[in-house]
Every structure is written in structure tokens, then in C-alpha cells.
Design a protein around this motif. Sequence first.
Motif, PDB file in Angstrom:
ATOM      1  N   ASP A  92      39.555 -47.378 -17.148  1.00 31.08           N
ATOM      2  CA  ASP A  92      39.492 -45.917 -17.024  1.00 31.08           C
ATOM      3  C   ASP A  92      38.058 -45.447 -17.246  1.00 31.08           C
ATOM      4  O   ASP A  92      37.353 -45.954 -18.123  1.00 31.08           O
ATOM      5  CB  ASP A  92      40.390 -45.227 -18.060  1.00 31.08           C
ATOM      6  CG  ASP A  92      41.872 -45.309 -17.726  1.00 31.08           C
ATOM      7  OD1 ASP A  92      42.214 -45.690 -16.591  1.00 31.08           O
ATOM      8  OD2 ASP A  92      42.686 -44.990 -18.609  1.00 31.08           O
ATOM      9  N   THR A 114      37.299 -37.276 -22.634  1.00 30.97           N
ATOM     10  CA  THR A 114      37.987 -36.753 -21.451  1.00 30.97           C
ATOM     11  C   THR A 114      37.989 -37.811 -20.360  1.00 30.97           C
ATOM     12  O   THR A 114      37.125 -38.690 -20.330  1.00 30.97           O
ATOM     13  CB  THR A 114      37.302 -35.480 -20.898  1.00 30.97           C
ATOM     14  OG1 THR A 114      35.955 -35.793 -20.564  1.00 30.97           O
ATOM     15  CG2 THR A 114      37.336 -34.344 -21.901  1.00 30.97           C
ATOM     16  N   LEU A 115      38.964 -37.733 -19.452  1.00 35.97           N
ATOM     17  CA  LEU A 115      38.955 -38.598 -18.278  1.00 35.97           C
ATOM     18  C   LEU A 115      37.868 -38.101 -17.336  1.00 35.97           C
ATOM     19  O   LEU A 115      37.800 -36.903 -17.036  1.00 35.97           O
ATOM     20  CB  LEU A 115      40.309 -38.576 -17.570  1.00 35.97           C
ATOM     21  CG  LEU A 115      41.444 -39.327 -18.255  1.00 35.97           C
ATOM     22  CD1 LEU A 115      42.752 -39.145 -17.493  1.00 35.97           C
ATOM     23  CD2 LEU A 115      41.118 -40.807 -18.380  1.00 35.97           C
ATOM     24  N   ASN A 117      37.338 -38.585 -14.107  1.00 34.71           N
ATOM     25  CA  ASN A 117      37.702 -38.154 -12.752  1.00 34.71           C
ATOM     26  C   ASN A 117      38.488 -36.851 -12.709  1.00 34.71           C
ATOM     27  O   ASN A 117      38.459 -36.149 -11.715  1.00 34.71           O
ATOM     28  CB  ASN A 117      38.435 -39.263 -12.005  1.00 34.71           C
ATOM     29  CG  ASN A 117      39.697 -39.717 -12.715  1.00 34.71           C
ATOM     30  OD1 ASN A 117      39.928 -39.388 -13.869  1.00 34.71           O
ATOM     31  ND2 ASN A 117      40.501 -40.489 -12.029  1.00 34.71           N
ATOM     32  N   THR A 118      39.201 -36.507 -13.782  1.00 38.40           N
ATOM     33  CA  THR A 118      40.011 -35.289 -13.775  1.00 38.40           C
ATOM     34  C   THR A 118      39.541 -34.236 -14.776  1.00 38.40           C
ATOM     35  O   THR A 118      39.915 -33.075 -14.662  1.00 38.40           O
ATOM     36  CB  THR A 118      41.490 -35.606 -14.096  1.00 38.40           C
ATOM     37  OG1 THR A 118      41.572 -36.088 -15.440  1.00 38.40           O
ATOM     38  CG2 THR A 118      42.070 -36.608 -13.124  1.00 38.40           C
ATOM     39  N   GLY A 119      38.764 -34.653 -15.774  1.00 35.78           N
ATOM     40  CA  GLY A 119      38.348 -33.732 -16.823  1.00 35.78           C
ATOM     41  C   GLY A 119      39.424 -33.496 -17.873  1.00 35.78           C
ATOM     42  O   GLY A 119      39.244 -32.683 -18.774  1.00 35.78           O
ATOM     43  N   GLU A 120      40.555 -34.217 -17.747  1.00 37.15           N
ATOM     44  CA  GLU A 120      41.646 -34.037 -18.712  1.00 37.15           C
ATOM     45  C   GLU A 120      41.188 -34.437 -20.111  1.00 37.15           C
ATOM     46  O   GLU A 120      40.660 -35.522 -20.323  1.00 37.15           O
ATOM     47  CB  GLU A 120      42.851 -34.902 -18.311  1.00 37.15           C
ATOM     48  CG  GLU A 120      44.006 -34.808 -19.281  1.00 37.15           C
ATOM     49  CD  GLU A 120      45.120 -35.797 -18.968  1.00 37.15           C
ATOM     50  OE1 GLU A 120      46.059 -35.875 -19.776  1.00 37.15           O
ATOM     51  OE2 GLU A 120      45.051 -36.505 -17.944  1.00 37.15           O
TER      52      GLU A 120
END
Length: 132
Positions: A92, A114-115, A117-120
Motif C-alpha cells: 500500500d 493516509t492512503l 491514492n485516495t487520501g483516506e
Amino acid sequence: MRRELSIVSGVASLLAAAPAVSHHSFAAEFDVNRPVKLTGTVTKIEMTNPHAWLFIDTKNDGGSVQNWAIELVGINDLLRRGWGRDRVKQGDAVNVDGFGAKNGTNTANAASVTLANTGELLWATIPRGDQN
């Protein structure tokens, strides 16, 4: 007899204090004046006590790969906040904001994860007064 009792008492005190040596305060190891922003790929996750660790490979300004060890909170705190053992996987891409180690090594304490690719938001430090 008194001497033997003193020796036994001293040894018992040292043994009782040994577990406390393994844990540290934030200020003992990390520098609030050394903020870090990292983007990298997860290489390993250690769900250990007293703190969980996230290891990521990042690229420095020269393009060389560096491995960083990111300290999180304990496993129980992560689980209470929804971060199970499979929440983040090897491979990830993540962004980490945190504070670097005082000794200058590639070690940091995470303020947020945060991730990439998504900003989650996966993890963020919660002030003690706001915890459930």
C-alpha cells in the motif's frame, strides 16, 4: 540477615523496574521540532506492544530509496479506532505526517497516516481529551 534482606530487596526492585525501561515517552525519542512528511510503500507492519510499527520505503530528494520505521500507538488503541491487522497491507502507498527521531535515524512517530491514492485517513493522533 539485614544485609541479605537489603540485597534481595535491591535485586527485586531492579527486576520490577525492568519492564518500565522498554517503554519511553515521546519527548525522549522524538523531536517536535523535526516534522516529517513522507510518502512511501508499506514494506512491513508489526503489531507489537507497546507500539505498533509501520515500515515504508520512500525516495529522498536524490532518488535513493530509504526505509523508514514509523511508530504508531499500541495495538489496542489501533483496534479501538478501527485499524485491524489487515487495514494496511504490504505494498500500500501511504502518506505519513509525524515527527522524526532525535538521533537523526529514519524513525518517526506518526501524527497521521493516509492512503496515498485516495487520501483516506487511516490514523490520526487524537488529543487525550477527545478520546472515547
